[in-house]
Design a protein around this motif. Structure first.
Motif, PDB file in Angstrom:
ATOM      1  N   GLY A  39     -16.080  -2.626   3.367  1.00  0.00           N
ATOM      2  CA  GLY A  39     -16.599  -3.489   2.297  1.00  0.00           C
ATOM      3  C   GLY A  39     -16.066  -3.108   0.935  1.00  0.00           C
ATOM      4  O   GLY A  39     -16.470  -3.693  -0.073  1.00  0.00           O
ATOM      5  N   ALA A  40     -15.152  -2.131   0.892  1.00  0.00           N
ATOM      6  CA  ALA A  40     -14.613  -1.693  -0.399  1.00  0.00           C
ATOM      7  C   ALA A  40     -13.718  -2.775  -0.993  1.00  0.00           C
ATOM      8  O   ALA A  40     -13.177  -3.616  -0.277  1.00  0.00           O
ATOM      9  CB  ALA A  40     -13.813  -0.410  -0.225  1.00  0.00           C
ATOM     10  N   ARG A  41     -13.578  -2.692  -2.309  1.00  0.00           N
ATOM     11  CA  ARG A  41     -12.790  -3.700  -3.000  1.00  0.00           C
ATOM     12  C   ARG A  41     -11.403  -3.167  -3.351  1.00  0.00           C
ATOM     13  O   ARG A  41     -11.250  -2.044  -3.817  1.00  0.00           O
ATOM     14  CB  ARG A  41     -13.493  -4.114  -4.291  1.00  0.00           C
ATOM     15  CG  ARG A  41     -12.786  -5.268  -5.004  1.00  0.00           C
ATOM     16  CD  ARG A  41     -13.191  -5.370  -6.471  1.00  0.00           C
ATOM     17  NE  ARG A  41     -14.620  -5.226  -6.676  1.00  0.00           N
ATOM     18  CZ  ARG A  41     -15.455  -6.247  -6.760  1.00  0.00           C
ATOM     19  NH1 ARG A  41     -15.017  -7.468  -6.630  1.00  0.00           N
ATOM     20  NH2 ARG A  41     -16.738  -6.024  -6.980  1.00  0.00           N
ATOM     21  N   LEU A  42     -10.412  -4.026  -3.154  1.00  0.00           N
ATOM     22  CA  LEU A  42      -9.057  -3.775  -3.651  1.00  0.00           C
ATOM     23  C   LEU A  42      -8.911  -4.543  -4.956  1.00  0.00           C
ATOM     24  O   LEU A  42      -9.136  -5.758  -4.990  1.00  0.00           O
ATOM     25  CB  LEU A  42      -8.030  -4.276  -2.623  1.00  0.00           C
ATOM     26  CG  LEU A  42      -6.604  -4.518  -3.122  1.00  0.00           C
ATOM     27  CD1 LEU A  42      -5.938  -3.212  -3.542  1.00  0.00           C
ATOM     28  CD2 LEU A  42      -5.769  -5.198  -2.024  1.00  0.00           C
ATOM     29  N   LEU A  43      -8.555  -3.825  -5.999  1.00  0.00           N
ATOM     30  CA  LEU A  43      -8.291  -4.478  -7.285  1.00  0.00           C
ATOM     31  C   LEU A  43      -6.776  -4.563  -7.472  1.00  0.00           C
ATOM     32  O   LEU A  43      -6.077  -3.543  -7.375  1.00  0.00           O
ATOM     33  CB  LEU A  43      -8.913  -3.662  -8.431  1.00  0.00           C
ATOM     34  CG  LEU A  43      -8.475  -4.066  -9.847  1.00  0.00           C
ATOM     35  CD1 LEU A  43      -8.926  -5.489 -10.179  1.00  0.00           C
ATOM     36  CD2 LEU A  43      -9.019  -3.081 -10.878  1.00  0.00           C
ATOM     37  N   ARG A  67      -0.561   1.668   2.161  1.00  0.00           N
ATOM     38  CA  ARG A  67      -0.975   1.192   3.487  1.00  0.00           C
ATOM     39  C   ARG A  67      -2.064   2.121   4.058  1.00  0.00           C
ATOM     40  O   ARG A  67      -3.075   1.664   4.577  1.00  0.00           O
ATOM     41  CB  ARG A  67       0.258   1.147   4.397  1.00  0.00           C
ATOM     42  CG  ARG A  67      -0.026   1.086   5.876  1.00  0.00           C
ATOM     43  CD  ARG A  67      -0.563  -0.253   6.323  1.00  0.00           C
ATOM     44  NE  ARG A  67      -1.158  -0.148   7.656  1.00  0.00           N
ATOM     45  CZ  ARG A  67      -2.065  -0.975   8.147  1.00  0.00           C
ATOM     46  NH1 ARG A  67      -2.501  -1.986   7.438  1.00  0.00           N
ATOM     47  NH2 ARG A  67      -2.543  -0.809   9.344  1.00  0.00           N
ATOM     48  N   ALA A  68      -1.823   3.445   3.958  1.00  0.00           N
ATOM     49  CA  ALA A  68      -2.784   4.408   4.512  1.00  0.00           C
ATOM     50  C   ALA A  68      -4.136   4.261   3.819  1.00  0.00           C
ATOM     51  O   ALA A  68      -5.193   4.276   4.461  1.00  0.00           O
ATOM     52  CB  ALA A  68      -2.246   5.827   4.348  1.00  0.00           C
ATOM     53  N   HIS A  69      -4.088   4.077   2.519  1.00  0.00           N
ATOM     54  CA  HIS A  69      -5.332   3.968   1.760  1.00  0.00           C
ATOM     55  C   HIS A  69      -6.085   2.677   2.114  1.00  0.00           C
ATOM     56  O   HIS A  69      -7.305   2.681   2.305  1.00  0.00           O
ATOM     57  CB  HIS A  69      -5.012   4.007   0.265  1.00  0.00           C
ATOM     58  CG  HIS A  69      -6.144   4.513  -0.555  1.00  0.00           C
ATOM     59  ND1 HIS A  69      -5.992   5.075  -1.782  1.00  0.00           N
ATOM     60  CD2 HIS A  69      -7.473   4.518  -0.315  1.00  0.00           C
ATOM     61  CE1 HIS A  69      -7.165   5.411  -2.264  1.00  0.00           C
ATOM     62  NE2 HIS A  69      -8.081   5.087  -1.393  1.00  0.00           N
ATOM     63  N   LEU A  70      -5.342   1.584   2.221  1.00  0.00           N
ATOM     64  CA  LEU A  70      -5.990   0.309   2.561  1.00  0.00           C
ATOM     65  C   LEU A  70      -6.578   0.370   3.973  1.00  0.00           C
ATOM     66  O   LEU A  70      -7.685  -0.122   4.213  1.00  0.00           O
ATOM     67  CB  LEU A  70      -4.990  -0.848   2.454  1.00  0.00           C
ATOM     68  CG  LEU A  70      -4.457  -1.153   1.049  1.00  0.00           C
ATOM     69  CD1 LEU A  70      -3.512  -2.353   1.082  1.00  0.00           C
ATOM     70  CD2 LEU A  70      -5.586  -1.430   0.061  1.00  0.00           C
ATOM     71  N   ALA A  71      -5.837   0.999   4.884  1.00  0.00           N
ATOM     72  CA  ALA A  71      -6.330   1.091   6.268  1.00  0.00           C
ATOM     73  C   ALA A  71      -7.618   1.904   6.317  1.00  0.00           C
ATOM     74  O   ALA A  71      -8.546   1.583   7.066  1.00  0.00           O
ATOM     75  CB  ALA A  71      -5.256   1.714   7.158  1.00  0.00           C
ATOM     76  N   GLU A  72      -7.692   2.954   5.488  1.00  0.00           N
ATOM     77  CA  GLU A  72      -8.909   3.775   5.409  1.00  0.00           C
ATOM     78  C   GLU A  72     -10.117   2.937   4.965  1.00  0.00           C
ATOM     79  O   GLU A  72     -11.230   3.137   5.423  1.00  0.00           O
ATOM     80  CB  GLU A  72      -8.678   4.809   4.300  1.00  0.00           C
ATOM     81  CG  GLU A  72      -8.939   6.246   4.616  1.00  0.00           C
ATOM     82  CD  GLU A  72      -8.496   7.065   3.409  1.00  0.00           C
ATOM     83  OE1 GLU A  72      -9.175   7.010   2.376  1.00  0.00           O
ATOM     84  OE2 GLU A  72      -7.433   7.712   3.505  1.00  0.00           O
ATOM     85  N   LEU A  73      -9.844   2.005   4.053  1.00  0.00           N
ATOM     86  CA  LEU A  73     -10.947   1.236   3.463  1.00  0.00           C
ATOM     87  C   LEU A  73     -11.320  -0.010   4.265  1.00  0.00           C
ATOM     88  O   LEU A  73     -12.398  -0.570   4.064  1.00  0.00           O
ATOM     89  CB  LEU A  73     -10.579   0.812   2.040  1.00  0.00           C
ATOM     90  CG  LEU A  73     -10.392   1.943   1.034  1.00  0.00           C
ATOM     91  CD1 LEU A  73     -10.012   1.382  -0.324  1.00  0.00           C
ATOM     92  CD2 LEU A  73     -11.674   2.766   0.904  1.00  0.00           C
TER      93      LEU A  73
END
Ligand SMILES: Cc1cc2nc3c(=O)[nH]c(=O)nc-3n(C[C@H](O)[C@H](O)[C@H](O)COP(=O)(O)OP(=O)(O)OC[C@H]3O[C@@H](n4cnc5c(N)ncnc54)[C@H](O)[C@@H]3O)c2cc1C
Length: 453
Positions: free
Chosen positions: A150-154, A140-146
């Motif tokens: 425009g970064a991609r989640l794989l 969650r913390a990492h996704l919130a940072e991104l």
């Protein structure tokens, strides 16, 4: 004391299945000593929100404690893993050197997320798995940072967990790519046909869904962070965060040498949740419950599997408590059921769609809106899935229990004029790899049919 004379019951695994077994035991009148052992430092909490409302930021992981239906008067040993089971001495060994004696022992250790097969790549900053609270907090913390960059989640693997993570990622405004080795997301659980319908809806929500695609390797940026993923066709996909959603491995390593039949597929047991020895004979006083239990459902002609569903843990907990307390052995024949929430869809299934050979649309439309599809095996209705139509499933559950002929006579007002059954498209290991798996130059992960029996 139970009717069978047990005074000490030890439950290993302090989560949904362990807690509900403890409660069912007390409800059934067990007045002896009850001990719950858990390797996580937390009291039992609910996992389904981890990939849904927790990732989306609606719910903190401190709000997930499972409700207690009664005072258990139990001894809780949390934050300490069990490391061994001695059936002769009748004790569970703990990592801190203690041994906890029992008359009956319940194995409720669930599963862990299957890790990326190459450890260096799996340890890169930005590479995640999702099984527990700590995993969800980190992700969650990492996704919130991104979010907003425009970064991609794989997401590697389009089973239930992977699809739900992808949905949460889209909710956060991330661009999301899902790689799926098979022909459709959720194909292992719901078949390629319905999986393709769901895949189209995922695409409509902006997911870059790559089918028949494996990740060859995860690529380092030179400083220990994830830079991207090399796909099987040679493309280097840019990604700062990757979630490895390749299914799970049942937590049985601590049972090595115990004499039980236990491996990453689970602890072999009968439908009464009684553990089996190598000779296939019941090992007295040992029970398996929840995700870790591998068994053959008495209502279906299917191989033994572990049902990694919330509802199964509850049903088996009742069975175990009954069988500890009574000499009248009871089988668990509750109809399997599971759900998933993703991309605005509530997907609910009953029975065992994952073993079907045929599927038919019975209500609604595959193109848009709610629908229900029924699954058949050898001319018998054995499962059903409803998308945004959960209430109708009771009727299908009754048909499955009655072994109604397939296609079932539903005659619903919103049914198709001429229902036409087709191939369910359940992946068979010999023809197509089932579920989400990633190719690795080092170790090919075992095939896992994530989120389905
Ligand atoms: C992200 C996610 C989303 C999910 N969503 C859904 C959903 O939408 N619908 C649905 O039907 N199901 C869902 N599930 C599945 C459901 O949560 C599981 O079926 C349920 O948690 C099983 O409970 P369990 O107690 O058997 O196993 P677990 O919940 O895995 O608990 C096992 C416990 O034992 C502990 N343990 C392991 N080894 C040891 C050891 N050696 N010593 C001591 N303790 C040990 C583990 O750390 C854990 O605390 C989801 C699961 C996850 C992970």
């Amino acid at each position: 004391m139970s009717a069978s004379g047990a005074e000490r019951v030890v439950i290993v695994g302090a989560s949904l299945a362990g807690l509900r077994t403890a409660e069912a035991l007390r409800r059934a009148g067990f007045a002896g000593r009850l001990t719950l052992i858990g390797d996580e430092p937390y009291e039992p909490y609910d996992r389904p929100p981890l990939s849904k409302s927790v990732l989306s930021g609606w719910l903190g992981t401190d709000r997930l404690l499972l409700p207690r239906t009664r005072d258990l008067h139990a001894r809780w040993l949390l934050g300490v893993p069990a490391t061994g089971l001695d059936l002769e001495a009748k004790h569970v060994r703990l990592a801190d050197g203690r041994a906890v004696g029992f008359d009956r022992v319940v194995l409720a250790t669930g599963a862990s997320a299957r890790p990326w097969p190459e450890p260096f790549q799996g340890a890169l900053h930005g590479v995640h798995v999702l099984r527990g609270r700590d995993d969800a907090d980190r992700l969650r913390a990492h996704l919130a940072e991104l979010a907003g960059t425009g970064a991609r989640l794989l997401v590697i693997g389009g089973g239930f967990t992977g699809s739900e993570v992808a949905s949460s990622g889209r909710d956060m405004g991330l661009s999301v790519t899902v790689t799926q080795r098979g022909s459709a997301p959720l194909a292992g659980a719901l078949g390629g046909f319905v999986g393709s319908v769901i895949g189209e809806r995922q695409r409509a929500h902006g997911v870059d869904l790559r089918l028949r695609t494996t990740v060859h390797s995860l690529v380092d940026d030179g400083s220990g962070r994830l830079r991207g993923a090399r796909l099987c066709d040679g493309e280097l996909l840019d990604a700062r965060v990757a979630v490895v959603a390749m299914g799970s491995v049942r937590a049985t390593g601590w049972l090595r040498g115990s004499g039980l039949v236990a491996d990453e597929r689970g602890v072999s047991c009968d439908a009464a949740c009684r553990a089996l020895g190598a000779d296939g004979i019941v090992v007295g006083g040992v029970y398996a419950v929840g995700d870790v239990a591998r068994w053959r459902h008495p209502g279906f002609d299917a191989d033994p599997v572990s049902f990694e569903h919330w509802g199964n843990a509850l049903a088996q907990a009742e069975t175990v408590a009954h069988n500890i307390m009574s000499d009248d052995v009871r089988q668990n024949d509750a109809l399997p059921a599971f759900w998933s929430d993703q991309f605005g869809m509530n997907i609910k299934a009953v029975g065992m769609p994952g073993i079907a050979d045929q599927v038919v649309l019975t209500q609604g439309s595959f193109e848009h809106g709610p629908f229900v599809a029924a699954y058949g095996l050898a001319g018998v209705t054995i499962g059903a899935v409803a998308v945004n139509s959960p209430r109708v499933l009771d009727g299908y559950a009754a048909m499955i229990t009655e072994r109604a002929p397939f296609p079932p006579a539903v005659n619903a007002a919103d049914g198709p004029d001429c229902p036409v059954a087709g191939e369910a498209g359940i992946p068979r290991p010999a023809t197509e790899p089932a579920g989400p798996a990633a190719a690795s130059p080092l170790t090919a992960p075992a095939i896992v049919r994530e989120g389905q029996p």
